[in-house]
Structure formats: C-alpha cells, structure tokens
Design a protein around this motif. Sequence first.
Motif, PDB file in Angstrom:
ATOM      1  N   ASP A   1      24.278  29.167  60.078  1.00 13.10           N
ATOM      2  CA  ASP A   1      22.851  29.379  59.876  1.00 13.10           C
ATOM      3  C   ASP A   1      22.136  28.113  59.448  1.00 13.10           C
ATOM      4  OD1 ASP A   1      23.127  32.049  60.518  1.00 13.10           O
ATOM      5  OD2 ASP A   1      23.429  32.676  58.426  1.00 13.10           O
ATOM      6  N   ASN A   2      22.868  27.195  58.823  1.00 13.44           N
ATOM      7  CA  ASN A   2      22.242  25.978  58.316  1.00 13.44           C
ATOM      8  C   ASN A   2      23.290  24.871  58.219  1.00 13.44           C
ATOM      9  OD1 ASN A   2      23.632  26.508  55.758  1.00 13.44           O
ATOM     10  ND2 ASN A   2      22.070  28.121  55.508  1.00 13.44           N
ATOM     11  N   THR A   3      22.841  23.688  57.808  1.00 17.81           N
ATOM     12  CA  THR A   3      23.730  22.532  57.708  1.00 17.81           C
ATOM     13  C   THR A   3      24.811  22.743  56.664  1.00 17.81           C
ATOM     14  OG1 THR A   3      21.908  21.064  58.372  1.00 17.81           O
ATOM     15  CG2 THR A   3      23.818  20.041  57.310  1.00 17.81           C
TER      16      THR A   3
ATOM     17  N   GLU B   1      28.864  22.457  57.303  1.00 18.32           N
ATOM     18  CA  GLU B   1      29.774  21.585  56.571  1.00 18.32           C
ATOM     19  C   GLU B   1      30.921  22.378  55.963  1.00 18.32           C
ATOM     20  OE1 GLU B   1      29.819  18.328  56.461  1.00 18.32           O
ATOM     21  OE2 GLU B   1      28.115  18.326  57.854  1.00 18.32           O
ATOM     22  N   THR B   2      30.629  23.602  55.521  1.00 18.50           N
ATOM     23  CA  THR B   2      31.675  24.457  54.972  1.00 18.50           C
ATOM     24  C   THR B   2      32.711  24.795  56.038  1.00 18.50           C
ATOM     25  OG1 THR B   2      30.102  25.424  53.405  1.00 18.50           O
ATOM     26  CG2 THR B   2      32.157  26.617  53.774  1.00 18.50           C
TER      27      THR B   2
ATOM     28  N   PRO C   1      48.414  26.030  53.503  1.00 25.79           N
ATOM     29  CA  PRO C   1      48.872  27.409  53.763  1.00 25.79           C
ATOM     30  C   PRO C   1      47.913  28.488  53.278  1.00 25.79           C
ATOM     31  CG  PRO C   1      50.027  26.509  51.887  1.00 25.79           C
ATOM     32  CD  PRO C   1      49.190  25.394  52.440  1.00 25.79           C
ATOM     33  N   ALA C   2      46.990  28.145  52.401  1.00 32.94           N
ATOM     34  CA  ALA C   2      46.063  29.158  51.872  1.00 32.94           C
ATOM     35  C   ALA C   2      44.681  28.527  51.714  1.00 32.94           C
ATOM     36  CB  ALA C   2      46.560  29.692  50.530  1.00 32.94           C
ATOM     37  N   VAL C   3      43.762  28.971  52.539  1.00 35.28           N
ATOM     38  CA  VAL C   3      42.404  28.416  52.516  1.00 35.28           C
ATOM     39  C   VAL C   3      41.423  29.527  52.121  1.00 35.28           C
ATOM     40  CG1 VAL C   3      40.587  27.296  53.849  1.00 35.28           C
ATOM     41  CG2 VAL C   3      43.003  26.759  54.316  1.00 35.28           C
ATOM     42  N   ALA C   4      40.706  29.323  51.039  1.00 37.73           N
ATOM     43  CA  ALA C   4      39.711  30.301  50.571  1.00 37.73           C
ATOM     44  C   ALA C   4      38.353  29.950  51.146  1.00 37.73           C
ATOM     45  CB  ALA C   4      39.659  30.292  49.052  1.00 37.73           C
ATOM     46  N   ILE C   5      37.649  30.956  51.663  1.00 36.13           N
ATOM     47  CA  ILE C   5      36.345  30.718  52.257  1.00 36.13           C
ATOM     48  C   ILE C   5      35.332  31.706  51.676  1.00 36.13           C
ATOM     49  CG2 ILE C   5      37.291  29.814  54.415  1.00 36.13           C
ATOM     50  CD1 ILE C   5      36.735  32.525  55.695  1.00 36.13           C
TER      51      ILE C   5
ATOM     52  N   LEU D   1      30.671  33.309  55.510  1.00 39.97           N
ATOM     53  CA  LEU D   1      31.131  32.764  56.784  1.00 39.97           C
ATOM     54  C   LEU D   1      31.451  33.869  57.777  1.00 39.97           C
ATOM     55  CD1 LEU D   1      33.418  29.819  55.612  1.00 39.97           C
ATOM     56  CD2 LEU D   1      30.972  29.806  56.158  1.00 39.97           C
ATOM     57  N   PHE D   2      31.308  35.127  57.353  1.00 41.88           N
ATOM     58  CA  PHE D   2      31.467  36.270  58.253  1.00 41.88           C
ATOM     59  C   PHE D   2      30.083  36.871  58.519  1.00 41.88           C
ATOM     60  CE2 PHE D   2      35.470  35.710  56.090  1.00 41.88           C
ATOM     61  CZ  PHE D   2      36.421  35.969  57.068  1.00 41.88           C
ATOM     62  N   ASP D   3      29.930  37.521  59.665  1.00 46.46           N
ATOM     63  CA  ASP D   3      28.625  38.124  59.972  1.00 46.46           C
ATOM     64  C   ASP D   3      28.468  39.449  59.235  1.00 46.46           C
ATOM     65  OD1 ASP D   3      30.115  40.016  61.359  1.00 46.46           O
ATOM     66  OD2 ASP D   3      29.717  39.145  63.330  1.00 46.46           O
ATOM     67  N   GLU D   4      27.352  40.124  59.514  1.00 39.86           N
ATOM     68  CA  GLU D   4      27.041  41.360  58.789  1.00 39.86           C
ATOM     69  C   GLU D   4      28.038  42.480  59.077  1.00 39.86           C
ATOM     70  OE1 GLU D   4      24.525  40.953  62.518  1.00 39.86           O
ATOM     71  OE2 GLU D   4      25.030  39.742  60.745  1.00 39.86           O
ATOM     72  N   ASN D   5      28.769  42.355  60.180  1.00 41.24           N
ATOM     73  CA  ASN D   5      29.783  43.352  60.507  1.00 41.24           C
ATOM     74  C   ASN D   5      31.165  43.001  59.969  1.00 41.24           C
ATOM     75  OD1 ASN D   5      27.919  44.930  61.978  1.00 41.24           O
ATOM     76  ND2 ASN D   5      28.218  43.595  63.784  1.00 41.24           N
ATOM     77  N   GLY D   6      31.248  41.864  59.274  1.00 39.23           N
ATOM     78  CA  GLY D   6      32.530  41.438  58.725  1.00 39.23           C
ATOM     79  C   GLY D   6      33.400  40.686  59.706  1.00 39.23           C
ATOM     80  N   ASP D   7      32.851  40.353  60.886  1.00 39.13           N
ATOM     81  CA  ASP D   7      33.618  39.607  61.883  1.00 39.13           C
ATOM     82  C   ASP D   7      33.476  38.106  61.629  1.00 39.13           C
ATOM     83  OD1 ASP D   7      34.374  41.938  63.243  1.00 39.13           O
ATOM     84  OD2 ASP D   7      32.445  41.968  64.330  1.00 39.13           O
ATOM     85  N   PRO D   8      34.532  37.307  61.886  1.00 42.39           N
ATOM     86  CA  PRO D   8      34.432  35.862  61.686  1.00 42.39           C
ATOM     87  C   PRO D   8      33.405  35.236  62.613  1.00 42.39           C
ATOM     88  CG  PRO D   8      36.462  36.418  62.847  1.00 42.39           C
ATOM     89  CD  PRO D   8      35.852  37.713  62.392  1.00 42.39           C
TER      90      PRO D   8
END
Length: 262
Positions: free
Chosen positions: A122-124, A128-129, A142-146, A150-157
């Motif tokens: 949605d933005n810069t 960057e994230t 091995p483990a990346v927290a986000i 970063l997911f849409d309103e339906n919970g999809d990546p």
Amino acid sequence: RMFSVFEYDLPEEWDRDYFLYVLWIYGFGCVLNTDKYGVIFQQCTLSGYNVYYRPAKCLVSNPLLNTRELTINVDTALIKCAPDYRGVYDIISYYADMAAIISESFGINVLNSRLAYVFAADNTAMAETFKKMFDKISSGDPAVAIDKKLFDENGDPRWLKFDNNIRNTFIGKDFLECMQTVDNMFCTTIGIKNANYEKRERLLTDEVNANNQLTESLSDVWLDTISRAFDKANKMFGLNLAIRRREEPQEVVKDDNDNRSV
C-alpha cells in the motif's frame, strides 16, 4: 592438460617448466652449448632460409648469455612441436573462449531462473517491510516474523510467484552439456582419450574406435616432429632426450553383442 599428454626425458639441469612453456606455447626453441651453463635449451627467434625455404638460423637473446646467432643443424638443434613452427596457444584460446562464453551464459541463466516474487504494497513503508522479509528468508533465516498488515483483508498473503514453473526459464542443463561437449572436443584435439559422444543408450564400438583415431591424429604429428628433433639434438650434443605418450590409447573390442570393452 596439454602438458599431460606426453612424458619427457630431459637433463636434470634443464628447467622442465621453462622447456614445456617455450615448446608448446611459443612453438619452438633451440639446444646450444655454452661455456658457463653447458648444453641448455633456450627460447629463440628464427631468421634466414635454406633451399627448402625453412629457417636457417636461430637468434638467442638472454641477459645472462651473449646474444648469439646460430646455424640450425650446424651449431644448434631446433626443437619445434609442429611442422608449421606454431605452438598450441591458439588451440587453447579457442576452446577456452568457448568454455568461458558457455560458463557465463550458465551463470546468467541460473540467476534469471530464480523464482521472482511480486508484492502488493500500500505504501513505501510496507514495500520496505516486504524487502526485509524476503532478504531474511533468502539468507536462510528459519523463523521470520511479519506484521499481519502484510496480509489482505481475507487473510491471504499479499505476494505471489512471478513464475511457478522453473523449467520454463531454466536451461542450465543444456549449458552444462555444451560445456562437456567443448571439453571433449578439446581433449580430442590435443590427444586425450574421451568418449566424445552425446549420452545414448547404445554406442557402437566402431564409433569409439573412430574417435580414438581422431584423438591421435594431431598428437601423432606432434610426437613425430618432436621425436625427430630430439634425435638430432641427441646426436649433436650427446643427450638422451626422449618423448612418449603418457598413456597409449587402448582399442575397444567388440563382443558377440557388440558391447564395448577395453
């Protein structure tokens, strides 16, 4: 590899590396007798011509020796690797250039065939994230927290693969096969045994034997040319120079089912 085709009997006083580089890369050198160093082998230049329009003299220029102009077959023996007085650097350069181009193309294809990902940001700050997340995953974290944003309103990546089928863009195997073909071609040219064929279920023994003959063709000329020069140098200076194949090519023999055996 070129140096490995033949074995040599040389005087202990001679620098073997110097001899091989001069003979095969420069193409020729001469044997002469000196007061300080005895009988030695030196790089030289050629001049003059005889009745057969062949070089008649050798000019040796070395800071530790006086510049000397020697007459071939009178006070010096010329040792050359080929009848045309040329070395093998042109052969090496030709195949090396082809191998370098294939290797470079292979590397580029591997990079271009890596799966690309497209991120919907949605933005810069969100972009960057995404970049940081991808960097961590690519580096093997091995483990990346986000962030859940970063997911849409339906919970999809909010990312997708640009190309799901790597075979559509990856042809690295073809490049590796080309590299092997160039390698076999080089070995065939300089006299190293190889199958020199694309992998098939069945290979006729006559085809293998025919390739063995091709492998020996140019190396036979080199062997004969150097052997003749060694014989002349031995007679003139009392040396025991000798050259022979490091490994004699073996004949492939057929059995009743035309299977290959050595």
